[in-house]
Design an enzyme around this catalytic site. Structure first.
Site, PDB file in Angstrom:
ATOM      1  N   ARG A  12     -13.004 -25.087  49.149  1.00 13.22           N
ATOM      2  CA  ARG A  12     -14.328 -24.851  48.563  1.00 13.22           C
ATOM      3  C   ARG A  12     -15.391 -25.786  49.125  1.00 13.22           C
ATOM      4  O   ARG A  12     -16.508 -25.371  49.419  1.00 13.22           O
ATOM      5  CB  ARG A  12     -14.259 -25.000  47.049  1.00 13.22           C
ATOM      6  CG  ARG A  12     -13.403 -23.954  46.369  1.00 13.22           C
ATOM      7  CD  ARG A  12     -13.469 -24.095  44.865  1.00 13.22           C
ATOM      8  NE  ARG A  12     -12.650 -23.110  44.184  1.00 13.22           N
ATOM      9  CZ  ARG A  12     -12.619 -22.921  42.881  1.00 13.22           C
ATOM     10  NH1 ARG A  12     -13.377 -23.682  42.099  1.00 13.22           N
ATOM     11  NH2 ARG A  12     -11.839 -22.003  42.339  1.00 13.22           N
ATOM     12  N   SER A 117     -12.619 -36.291  51.903  1.00 12.75           N
ATOM     13  CA  SER A 117     -11.325 -36.213  51.225  1.00 12.75           C
ATOM     14  C   SER A 117     -11.047 -37.466  50.404  1.00 12.75           C
ATOM     15  O   SER A 117     -11.504 -38.560  50.730  1.00 12.75           O
ATOM     16  CB  SER A 117     -10.209 -36.022  52.255  1.00 12.75           C
ATOM     17  OG  SER A 117     -10.468 -34.917  53.095  1.00 12.75           O
ATOM     18  N   ASN A 118     -10.276 -37.301  49.339  1.00  9.77           N
ATOM     19  CA  ASN A 118      -9.931 -38.409  48.444  1.00  9.77           C
ATOM     20  C   ASN A 118      -8.483 -38.874  48.625  1.00  9.77           C
ATOM     21  O   ASN A 118      -7.636 -38.098  49.044  1.00  9.77           O
ATOM     22  CB  ASN A 118     -10.140 -37.968  46.990  1.00  9.77           C
ATOM     23  CG  ASN A 118     -11.612 -37.954  46.614  1.00  9.77           C
ATOM     24  OD1 ASN A 118     -12.308 -38.941  46.770  1.00  9.77           O
ATOM     25  ND2 ASN A 118     -12.086 -36.819  46.135  1.00  9.77           N
ATOM     26  N   HIS A 174     -15.240 -44.796  45.072  1.00 13.51           N
ATOM     27  CA  HIS A 174     -15.436 -43.442  44.553  1.00 13.51           C
ATOM     28  C   HIS A 174     -14.231 -43.161  43.657  1.00 13.51           C
ATOM     29  O   HIS A 174     -13.282 -42.485  44.046  1.00 13.51           O
ATOM     30  CB  HIS A 174     -15.530 -42.430  45.688  1.00 13.51           C
ATOM     31  CG  HIS A 174     -15.709 -41.010  45.223  1.00 13.51           C
ATOM     32  ND1 HIS A 174     -16.731 -40.633  44.369  1.00 13.51           N
ATOM     33  CD2 HIS A 174     -14.987 -39.884  45.472  1.00 13.51           C
ATOM     34  CE1 HIS A 174     -16.641 -39.333  44.143  1.00 13.51           C
ATOM     35  NE2 HIS A 174     -15.588 -38.853  44.779  1.00 13.51           N
TER      36      HIS A 174
END
Length: 303
Positions: A12, A117-118, A174
């Site tokens: 997404r 990306s995490n 984050h």
């Protein structure tokens, strides 16, 4: 001059970033995904948003060699969905980012790399260390999203338009230790601290924004896509943008060998300046704890 914007990961977020780049006629876009059909499908969908007067195109592939010539690479790939915290798939995500990093180093070593990306800060760190790229060309985009959420909650709390809120920033991880910077915020002509009793409620709301959102939809996509697009637009059109973003630190804010969100200026060459801002004692202490949280996550990774 044309350039190539490549997006690794076509879920997404990756697809939303592609849509903004294509519909605004920025440049040619390449979508790269482990599932070729997914990349091609998203490219076919987004292609319908190309303006009639645009000379640019979009295509999808699973072949990393097509990254050759990329000026900007955006990494929005993931090995799974996190549900409790952003670092819960850390070992798998780090393994993924190292693999992607080696391919980007091979095929487009001059690119500016934007990570989405995490866990964002940990992956920014490992990407930069794996490639050896300049730390000013490996940029984690997320603190600007957290800043948008901070501004939103200030406006909601005070029932004022977001446009009246100035100098809102979120620094650090984050993640759950992120640090909203209240001390410099003004609402209209008034300091924020003169209008609220405590920073705790807003801080909790900002840190838990993604959890609140997931009560209503599976995950966020549009906010981060717009924040990434703004950076790509600045790079591509040789503008400057001042935002908080994650970079590997080498003494800035008294931190070494860790990546975290700090105020930066980004231009066509990547990060052109790391800005030093004044923090109050609470913010300085919280930022130090946030850096330690990221450093602990980095050390926890099992190769």
């Amino acid at each position: 001059m044309m350039c190539l914007i490549s997006i690794v990961g076509t879920g997404r977020v990756g697809a939303s970033i592609a849509f903004l780049c294509v519909s605004n006629g920025l440049d040619d876009v390449l979508l790269v995904n482990t599932t070729k059909e997914k990349a091609i499908g998203e490219s076919l969908d987004v292609a319908s948003a190309i303006p009639a007067n645009s000379k640019f195109s979009i295509r999808g592939t699973d072949d990393y060699s097509e990254l050759i010539g990329s000026d900007i690479v955006i990494i929005a790939a993931s090995v799974g969905i996190y549900t409790k915290h952003r670092a819960e798939n850390i070992d798998h995500q780090v393994a993924m980012i190292k693999n992607i990093a080696k391919k980007i180093k091979k095929y487009c070593p001059s690119a500016i790399v934007l990570l989405v990306s995490n866990p964002l800060d940990v992956l920014t760190y490992f990407f930069q260390k794996t490639t050896g790229f300049s730390r000013f060309k490996v940029i984690g985009i997320a603190s600007s999203l957290d800043t948008s959420r901070f501004r939103y909650y200030i406006s909601e709390t005070l029932s004022v338009p977001q446009s009246s809120v100035s100098n809102a920033l979120v620094l650090g991880e984050h993640g759950d230790s992120m640090v909203p910077i209240f001390s410099g915020v003004s609402v209209g002509d008034n300091p924020l601290f003169s209008m609220i009793d405590s920073r705790d409620t807003i801080t909790d709301n900002v840190r838990n924004y993604w959890r609140t959102l997931r009560n209503f939809k599976s995950r966020s996509q549009f906010g981060i896509a717009k924040n990434v697009f703004d950076v790509v637009d600045a790079i591509r059109n040789k503008k400057e943008i001042s935002i908080p973003a994650s970079v590997v630190l080498d003494g800035e804010y008294d931190e070494h060998d860790v990546a975290m969100g700090i105020p930066v200026i980004i231009n066509q060459n990547g990060v052109s300046e790391i800005q030093k801002i004044k923090l109050d004692d609470t913010e300085s202490s919280s930022l130090k704890k946030s850096a330690e949280k990221i450093r602990s996550d980095i050390k926890s990774v099992h190769d």
